[in-house]
Design an enzyme around this catalytic site. Structure first.
Site, PDB file in Angstrom:
ATOM      1  N   GLU A   1      -2.314  -9.021   3.062  1.00  0.00           N
ATOM      2  CA  GLU A   1      -2.651  -9.536   4.391  1.00  0.00           C
ATOM      3  C   GLU A   1      -4.139  -9.432   4.708  1.00  0.00           C
ATOM      4  O   GLU A   1      -4.613 -10.011   5.695  1.00  0.00           O
ATOM      5  CB  GLU A   1      -1.818  -8.812   5.461  1.00  0.00           C
TER       6      GLU A   1
ATOM      7  N   CYS B   1       0.837  -1.206   0.000  1.00  0.00           N
ATOM      8  CA  CYS B   1       0.000   0.000   0.000  1.00  0.00           C
ATOM      9  C   CYS B   1       0.877   1.263   0.000  1.00  0.00           C
ATOM     10  O   CYS B   1       1.571   1.518  -0.974  1.00  0.00           O
ATOM     11  CB  CYS B   1      -0.979  -0.024   1.170  1.00  0.00           C
TER      12      CYS B   1
ATOM     13  N   HIS C   1      -3.693  -4.825  -0.280  1.00  0.00           N
ATOM     14  CA  HIS C   1      -3.228  -5.418   0.976  1.00  0.00           C
ATOM     15  C   HIS C   1      -3.311  -6.940   0.901  1.00  0.00           C
ATOM     16  O   HIS C   1      -4.384  -7.510   1.117  1.00  0.00           O
ATOM     17  CB  HIS C   1      -4.086  -4.932   2.142  1.00  0.00           C
TER      18      HIS C   1
END
Length: 212
Positions: A185, A79, A183
């Site tokens: 994650e 990001c 992202h």
């Protein structure tokens, strides 16, 4: 071991949690020595471009991260961590980024039915054979949270794009340097697969270093 870089402006816990989920050893690092002890690193980021660069400057991690990458160690930016790799951003005129890659970070233009920041799931058009996308299908959905996006000057470094009113360079790869605007994650099984791919890449670099 993968270092998750803490320079005072990153969402670290979700990254660490995802790495632990895939069985990858990681450690939050705040200094140069600890960073260089790691076999690979992740540069996360939330917040404004200027605040992040100020935090990196104040913490001493700006030079450490540049040196780490230039030494040939694998690094993944996430990001804002992608945007910081470039020269600057419209978000913070006059503030210099790390300058490792060439391109513009610009604001997503307001359009009919588009909400800024862009928050949600978008599909990826994978345009380069990046090790980050091993086993990832075209048009897989990943999670974005951002108001600014990359327009890379060196088109050959762009490994995927998405569309949100405009074409957005969603990820890059150049040598040992990788980064995503989205992202991983927070992108479910697809994102975990990408993180596993990065962890495998780090292991490959380590094996090759031991051979030399």
């Amino acid at each position: 071991m993968i270092a998750v870089i803490d320079y005072g402006a990153g969402n670290l816990q979700s990254v660490c949690k995802a790495l632990h989920h895939i069985g990858c050893e990681c450690s939050v690092v705040k200094d140069r020595v600890s960073l260089f002890q790691a076999e690979g690193a992740i540069l996360p980021g939330v917040g404004s471009f200027a605040d992040a660069m100020d935090c990196m400057e104040q913490s001493g991690m700006k030079e450490a991260v540049v040196d780490y990458i230039q030494a040939g160690n694998p690094l993944l930016g996430i990001c804002l961590g992608l945007q910081l790799l470039f020269e600057g951003s419209e978000e913070s005129p006059g503030v210099k980024g790390l300058g490792l890659l060439k391109g513009n970070i610009v604001r997503i233009p307001a359009g009919e039915g588009l909400k800024i920041p862009h928050i949600g799931w978008n599909s990826l058009s994978i345009c380069e054979d990046s090790p980050l996308f091993r086993g990832i299908r075209q048009q897989s959905f990943v999670y974005f949270v951002h108001s600014y996006y990359l327009k890379a000057q060196e088109r050959e470094v762009v490994t995927s794009q998405t569309h949100y009113g405009v074409n957005i360079d969603a990820s890059i790869g150049k040598g040992n340097l990788f980064a995503t605007q989205f992202h991983p994650e927070k992108s479910g099984e697809i994102g975990l697969k990408m993180l596993q791919n990065f962890a495998d890449l780090v292991a490959e670099y380590r094996r090759n270093d031991h051979k030399n």
